[in-house]
Design a protein around this motif. Structure first.
Motif, PDB file in Angstrom:
ATOM      1  N   HIS A 208      -8.379  38.731   1.986  1.00 20.23           N
ATOM      2  CA  HIS A 208      -7.740  37.446   2.372  1.00 20.23           C
ATOM      3  C   HIS A 208      -6.323  37.752   3.106  1.00 20.23           C
ATOM      4  CE1 HIS A 208     -10.585  34.965   0.201  1.00 20.23           C
ATOM      5  NE2 HIS A 208     -10.457  35.668  -0.985  1.00 20.23           N
ATOM      6  N   SER A 209      -6.177  38.852   3.604  1.00 21.82           N
ATOM      7  CA  SER A 209      -4.772  39.147   4.204  1.00 21.82           C
ATOM      8  C   SER A 209      -4.632  38.328   5.544  1.00 21.82           C
ATOM      9  CB  SER A 209      -4.612  40.567   4.312  1.00 21.82           C
ATOM     10  OG  SER A 209      -5.677  41.098   5.333  1.00 21.82           O
ATOM     11  N   VAL A 233      -5.379  52.321  -3.149  1.00 21.21           N
ATOM     12  CA  VAL A 233      -6.683  52.113  -2.361  1.00 21.21           C
ATOM     13  C   VAL A 233      -6.441  50.723  -1.884  1.00 21.21           C
ATOM     14  CG1 VAL A 233      -9.187  51.845  -2.523  1.00 21.21           C
ATOM     15  CG2 VAL A 233      -8.173  53.411  -3.917  1.00 21.21           C
ATOM     16  N   VAL A 234      -6.829  50.491  -0.683  1.00 22.26           N
ATOM     17  CA  VAL A 234      -6.401  49.182   0.019  1.00 22.26           C
ATOM     18  C   VAL A 234      -7.928  48.784   0.362  1.00 22.26           C
ATOM     19  CG1 VAL A 234      -5.515  47.820   1.767  1.00 22.26           C
ATOM     20  CG2 VAL A 234      -4.071  49.285   0.561  1.00 22.26           C
ATOM     21  N   CYS A 235      -8.264  47.650   0.097  1.00 20.80           N
ATOM     22  CA  CYS A 235      -9.481  47.252   0.451  1.00 20.80           C
ATOM     23  C   CYS A 235      -9.574  46.110   1.506  1.00 20.80           C
ATOM     24  CB  CYS A 235     -10.373  46.429  -0.664  1.00 20.80           C
ATOM     25  SG  CYS A 235     -10.584  47.460  -2.118  1.00 20.80           S
ATOM     26  N   THR A 236     -10.037  46.337   2.679  1.00 19.73           N
ATOM     27  CA  THR A 236     -10.226  45.432   3.717  1.00 19.73           C
ATOM     28  C   THR A 236     -11.339  44.973   4.067  1.00 19.73           C
ATOM     29  OG1 THR A 236     -10.390  47.070   5.689  1.00 19.73           O
ATOM     30  CG2 THR A 236      -8.015  46.716   4.634  1.00 19.73           C
ATOM     31  N   SER A 237     -11.658  43.921   5.007  1.00 14.52           N
ATOM     32  CA  SER A 237     -12.678  43.256   5.224  1.00 14.52           C
ATOM     33  C   SER A 237     -12.753  42.260   6.331  1.00 14.52           C
ATOM     34  CB  SER A 237     -13.685  42.668   4.016  1.00 14.52           C
ATOM     35  OG  SER A 237     -14.748  42.144   4.698  1.00 14.52           O
ATOM     36  N   ILE A 238     -13.673  42.109   7.231  1.00 15.34           N
ATOM     37  CA  ILE A 238     -13.486  41.088   8.136  1.00 15.34           C
ATOM     38  C   ILE A 238     -14.482  40.189   7.705  1.00 15.34           C
ATOM     39  CG2 ILE A 238     -13.482  42.438  10.540  1.00 15.34           C
ATOM     40  CD1 ILE A 238     -16.605  42.190  10.471  1.00 15.34           C
ATOM     41  N   SER A 239     -14.934  40.018   6.452  1.00 18.18           N
ATOM     42  CA  SER A 239     -16.042  39.030   6.034  1.00 18.18           C
ATOM     43  C   SER A 239     -15.241  37.723   5.753  1.00 18.18           C
ATOM     44  CB  SER A 239     -16.888  39.288   4.733  1.00 18.18           C
ATOM     45  OG  SER A 239     -15.907  39.695   3.752  1.00 18.18           O
ATOM     46  N   LYS A 240     -14.290  37.406   5.355  1.00 12.74           N
ATOM     47  CA  LYS A 240     -13.498  35.953   5.215  1.00 12.74           C
ATOM     48  C   LYS A 240     -12.996  35.837   6.418  1.00 12.74           C
ATOM     49  CE  LYS A 240     -14.866  36.299   1.210  1.00 12.74           C
ATOM     50  NZ  LYS A 240     -15.617  35.868   0.943  1.00 12.74           N
ATOM     51  N   ALA A 246     -22.312  38.132   5.129  1.00 14.81           N
ATOM     52  CA  ALA A 246     -23.631  38.674   5.137  1.00 14.81           C
ATOM     53  C   ALA A 246     -23.823  39.911   6.035  1.00 14.81           C
ATOM     54  CB  ALA A 246     -24.842  37.479   5.823  1.00 14.81           C
ATOM     55  N   LEU A 247     -22.769  40.206   7.013  1.00 16.60           N
ATOM     56  CA  LEU A 247     -22.860  41.709   7.446  1.00 16.60           C
ATOM     57  C   LEU A 247     -22.570  42.713   6.785  1.00 16.60           C
ATOM     58  CD1 LEU A 247     -21.451  40.761  11.093  1.00 16.60           C
ATOM     59  CD2 LEU A 247     -23.611  40.654  10.295  1.00 16.60           C
ATOM     60  N   LYS A 248     -22.152  42.515   5.285  1.00  8.53           N
ATOM     61  CA  LYS A 248     -22.127  43.434   4.463  1.00  8.53           C
ATOM     62  C   LYS A 248     -21.429  44.606   4.978  1.00  8.53           C
ATOM     63  CE  LYS A 248     -24.070  41.749   0.937  1.00  8.53           C
ATOM     64  NZ  LYS A 248     -23.235  41.181   0.114  1.00  8.53           N
ATOM     65  N   ILE A 249     -20.159  44.456   5.444  1.00  8.60           N
ATOM     66  CA  ILE A 249     -19.294  45.553   5.660  1.00  8.60           C
ATOM     67  C   ILE A 249     -17.589  45.436   5.179  1.00  8.60           C
ATOM     68  CG2 ILE A 249     -18.940  44.525   7.874  1.00  8.60           C
ATOM     69  CD1 ILE A 249     -19.161  47.697   8.944  1.00  8.60           C
ATOM     70  N   ALA A 250     -17.359  46.746   4.847  1.00  2.07           N
ATOM     71  CA  ALA A 250     -15.989  46.650   4.299  1.00  2.07           C
ATOM     72  C   ALA A 250     -15.465  47.916   4.766  1.00  2.07           C
ATOM     73  CB  ALA A 250     -15.895  46.313   3.130  1.00  2.07           C
ATOM     74  N   ASN A 251     -13.822  48.104   4.887  1.00  2.00           N
ATOM     75  CA  ASN A 251     -13.178  49.386   5.226  1.00  2.00           C
ATOM     76  C   ASN A 251     -12.155  49.627   3.935  1.00  2.00           C
ATOM     77  OD1 ASN A 251     -14.469  50.309   7.746  1.00  2.00           O
ATOM     78  ND2 ASN A 251     -14.091  48.376   8.414  1.00  2.00           N
TER      79      ASN A 251
END
Ligand code: PLP
Length: 397
Positions: A208-209, A233-240, A246-251
């Motif tokens: 949510h950053s 470990v830092v979890c990032t994503s474009i999903s929010k 639904a694209l199921k991708i995270a970095n």
């Protein structure tokens, strides 16, 4: 560029889990075609037009064989972290995977042993608890403090928990879902200090950053103190941010190479490859850009307007229902504890009479009982309709 977030997007009748009655029944005891879904963290806005165009171009290529993330993919992530979070990361630190929760599961397996304690801060996003449980680790709850207005961290209790040698990891929700806090740098510094002192691996879920609102500055844990990089470990994503879950991708960003290899080994045990799915890659490349930032700033203004509308409406129309101050995310947190009905009855009336589907606070841990989470990332008319329905359902509250 000006995006019309006020465009009405019809999601009923699509495969949206949020808008599908069967989907709603996964959360609510009652839902029908008239129910307004304000539950799962998914927005009702279209993704940016430039992303749709890139997806169309990719679709027209007509061959969807195995793909590999391009240099622009990594450049986008580096640009985003530097520009938005002032964090200079290296390409080598990035591991692409299908979701933040799977990255959390891999981290739990890679960096702790069965039976080890993992600290979380309830009320919090439920899969944290589940990820610990399904991997046979122990949940250690450093519950947040609440003074009736604001949530804060109980640092005394946190130190007690982190100093216990059985506890090896902490999962931080930064910003915090569901209480809407965007942790301040000073708060994060204290967490880091304790994790360094007691050699705790820390997983910072920063999904949510990008949604820090009202000028609340987001601080990535990666920028707090260089020393923590070896256990982070830092979890990032474009999903929010760009509404594309639904694209199921995270970095996942893992600065320490030994940790990264352990994480990759965990993925490999599941034959899960650190690569982007085709559309996910297109989305990263096109949204982690200047255009993406412009779109995001416009989105945030719309979200802020909706939140303010909701907060004012609740203050003007209810005596016993409270809207907690929100610093970030599009998930409001409502306090029902002063209402003159049992929580179960309130929930029943919300679902069956107001016909609104929201997340009951209890799913975030027992600390969430008496609260509900409401997703206001919707068209303003939908929000107004939902609030009016709440008012008619509880006229004396
Ligand atoms: C804090 C947090 N982490 C993770 C997720 C889900 O991430 P993913 O779908 O990438 O597993 C959510 C979704 O709402 C969330 O709020």
């Amino acid at each position: 560029m000006k995006t019309n977030f006020n465009e009405k997007v019809e999601r009923r009748g699509t495969d949206s889990i949020k808008w599908n009655v069967n989907g709603m029944l996964g959360m609510a005891e009652y839902a029908d075609e008239e129910s307004i879904p304000m539950w799962v963290a998914d927005m009702d806005f279209k993704v940016p037009n430039f992303l749709i165009e890139k997806m169309e171009e990719r679709t027209k290529e007509g061959v969807y064989g195995y793909n590999i993330p391009s240099e622009n993919y990594y450049k986008g992530i580096l640009y985003w972290q530097k520009n938005r979070n002032n964090w200079d990361i290296k390409k080598d630190w990035i591991v692409t995977n299908t979701g933040v929760v799977s990255a959390i599961c891999y981290s739990i397996k890679a960096f702790t042993e069965e039976g080890d304690g993992v600290v979380i801060q309830n009320p919090v996003y439920p899969p944290f608890k589940r990820a610990i449980e399904v991997n046979n680790r122990k949940i250690v709850n450093n519950k947040l403090k609440f003074d009736g207005k604001k949530y804060t961290i109980d640092f005394k209790d946190l130190e007690e928990k982190l100093k216990d040698p059985k506890n090896k990891m902490m999962i931080l929700c930064n910003p915090h879902n569901p209480v809407g806090r965007v942790w301040k740098k000073e708060e994060l510094e204290k967490i880091v200090e304790l994790c360094l002192k007691y050699s705790i691996t820390i997983i910072s879920d920063e999904i949510h950053s990008d949604l820090a609102l009202f000028n609340n500055a987001f601080t990535s844990l990666g920028t707090v103190n260089e020393k923590i990089l070896d256990q982070l470990v830092v979890c990032t994503s474009i999903s929010k941010t760009f509404n594309c879950a639904a694209l199921k991708i995270a970095n996942t960003i893992i600065p320490n190479n030994v940790m990264k290899i352990k994480f990759l080994n965990e993925m490999e045990r599941n034959w899960d490859k650190p690569t982007a799915n085709m559309y996910g890659a297109v989305a990263i490349e096109s949204t982690y850009t200047k255009d993406g930032e412009i779109w995001l700033e416009e989105l945030k203004k719309y979200l802020e307007k909706n939140y303010i509308y909701m907060k004012n409406f609740i203050e003007e129309n209810f005596k016993n229902l409270k809207c907690i101050e929100l610093e970030g995310t599009y998930l409001g947190w409502l306090d029902l504890r002063e209402m003159n009905l049992e929580y179960k009855e309130i929930k029943r009336k919300i679902e069956r009479e107001a016909k609104i589907v929201i997340d009951g606070g209890e799913i975030f841990g027992e600390e969430g009982e008496g609260f509900v989470r409401i997703n206001f990332a919707c068209h303003e008319d939908v929000l107004k309709e939902a609030l009016n329905r709440l008012k008619s359902t509880f006229p004396n509250e």
